[in-house]
Design a protein around this motif. Structure first.
Motif, mmCIF file in Angstrom:
data_model
loop_
_atom_site.group_PDB
_atom_site.id
_atom_site.type_symbol
_atom_site.label_atom_id
_atom_site.label_comp_id
_atom_site.label_asym_id
_atom_site.label_seq_id
_atom_site.Cartn_x
_atom_site.Cartn_y
_atom_site.Cartn_z
ATOM 1 N N HIS A 44 0.802 -1.199 0.036
ATOM 2 C CA HIS A 44 0.102 -0.167 -0.147
ATOM 3 C C HIS A 44 0.893 1.229 0.124
ATOM 4 O O HIS A 44 1.848 1.404 0.838
ATOM 5 C CB HIS A 44 -1.037 0.094 1.261
ATOM 6 C CG HIS A 44 -2.284 -0.501 1.083
ATOM 7 N ND1 HIS A 44 -2.625 -1.361 1.870
ATOM 8 C CD2 HIS A 44 -3.094 -0.411 -0.073
ATOM 9 C CE1 HIS A 44 -3.938 -1.796 1.547
ATOM 10 N NE2 HIS A 44 -4.298 -1.020 0.418
ATOM 11 N N ASP A 45 0.509 2.056 -0.728
ATOM 12 C CA ASP A 45 1.198 3.469 -0.811
ATOM 13 C C ASP A 45 0.082 4.572 -0.599
ATOM 14 O O ASP A 45 -0.554 4.654 -1.488
ATOM 15 C CB ASP A 45 1.892 3.826 -2.048
ATOM 16 C CG ASP A 45 2.543 5.216 -2.128
ATOM 17 O OD1 ASP A 45 2.819 5.978 -1.046
ATOM 18 O OD2 ASP A 45 3.057 5.502 -3.157
ATOM 19 N N ASN A 46 -0.379 4.790 0.795
ATOM 20 C CA ASN A 46 -1.326 5.477 1.167
ATOM 21 C C ASN A 46 -2.400 4.745 0.820
ATOM 22 O O ASN A 46 -2.848 3.586 1.257
ATOM 23 C CB ASN A 46 -1.341 7.055 0.595
ATOM 24 C CG ASN A 46 -0.011 7.892 1.324
ATOM 25 O OD1 ASN A 46 0.208 7.667 2.394
ATOM 26 N ND2 ASN A 46 0.716 8.478 0.331
ATOM 27 N N ASP A 47 -3.367 5.560 -0.139
ATOM 28 C CA ASP A 47 -4.728 4.671 -0.528
ATOM 29 C C ASP A 47 -4.583 4.149 -1.690
ATOM 30 O O ASP A 47 -5.679 3.615 -2.399
ATOM 31 C CB ASP A 47 -5.768 5.759 -0.196
ATOM 32 C CG ASP A 47 -5.938 6.942 -1.569
ATOM 33 O OD1 ASP A 47 -4.801 6.905 -1.908
ATOM 34 O OD2 ASP A 47 -6.608 7.660 -1.861
ATOM 35 N N THR A 48 -3.428 3.884 -2.232
ATOM 36 C CA THR A 48 -3.115 3.174 -3.356
ATOM 37 C C THR A 48 -2.622 1.724 -3.298
ATOM 38 O O THR A 48 -1.512 1.717 -2.579
ATOM 39 C CB THR A 48 -2.207 3.964 -4.495
ATOM 40 O OG1 THR A 48 -2.753 5.262 -4.722
ATOM 41 C CG2 THR A 48 -2.047 3.257 -6.101
ATOM 42 N N THR A 92 -10.109 0.394 -4.778
ATOM 43 C CA THR A 92 -9.335 1.258 -4.609
ATOM 44 C C THR A 92 -8.495 1.449 -5.841
ATOM 45 O O THR A 92 -7.944 0.490 -6.688
ATOM 46 C CB THR A 92 -8.498 1.571 -3.411
ATOM 47 O OG1 THR A 92 -7.646 0.172 -3.671
ATOM 48 C CG2 THR A 92 -9.120 1.200 -1.986
ATOM 49 N N TRP A 94 -4.986 1.512 -8.073
ATOM 50 C CA TRP A 94 -3.870 0.542 -8.130
ATOM 51 C C TRP A 94 -2.738 0.951 -9.065
ATOM 52 O O TRP A 94 -3.369 1.960 -10.056
ATOM 53 C CB TRP A 94 -4.309 -0.953 -7.827
ATOM 54 C CG TRP A 94 -4.878 -1.263 -9.305
ATOM 55 C CD1 TRP A 94 -6.314 -1.108 -9.423
ATOM 56 C CD2 TRP A 94 -4.539 -1.886 -10.428
ATOM 57 N NE1 TRP A 94 -6.575 -1.689 -10.632
ATOM 58 C CE2 TRP A 94 -5.709 -2.014 -11.334
ATOM 59 C CE3 TRP A 94 -3.272 -2.135 -10.980
ATOM 60 C CZ2 TRP A 94 -5.473 -2.553 -12.504
ATOM 61 C CZ3 TRP A 94 -2.980 -2.608 -12.169
ATOM 62 C CH2 TRP A 94 -3.987 -2.867 -13.018
#
Length: 120
Positions: A44-48, A92, A94
């Motif tokens: 995960h990279d924040n919400d991605t 979400t 991606w």
């Protein structure tokens, strides 16, 4: 039992995962297999949601590790990422990143992180 190549690959994935954690990403899974292919790291990279392809070469004498991600491999990664999202009901955003690594005698490894390296 793992071959020397598989051991090197797993070591490269561990190093890449640690590097990405230092950059603020959070690990989710490693070595996710589907019939369409394999994803080395899911993070995960924040919400991605980030799918990571790790490439390692002992040197870049015959081209960089990133150059080994062929169009065919890119297509497999995209299909596998889509399948992962479908199976896990992910809605979400991606992306697919590449971490290209070469061995550097002075620093142990040279790491080139390429966010959004592969686009659908």
């Amino acid at each position: 039992m793992s071959s020397p190549t598989q051991k090197t690959g797993h070591s490269a994935e561990e190093i890449a995962e640690c590097y990405l954690e230092q950059q603020g990403l959070t690990p989710i899974e490693r070595n996710v297999y589907f019939k369409t292919g394999e994803i080395d790291l899911v993070m995960h990279d924040n919400d991605t949601l980030v799918f990571v392809e790790v490439r390692f070469r002992k040197s870049s004498d015959f081209g960089s590790p990133a150059e080994t991600v062929t169009r065919s491999k890119q297509d497999k990664l995209i299909r596998t990422a889509l399948l992962y999202c479908q199976k896990n009901k992910i809605s979400t955003p991606w992306r697919i990143d590449v971490v290209a690594m070469t061995h550097n005698p002075k620093t142990a490894f040279e790491i080139n992180w390429i966010p959004s390296a592969i686009t659908a």
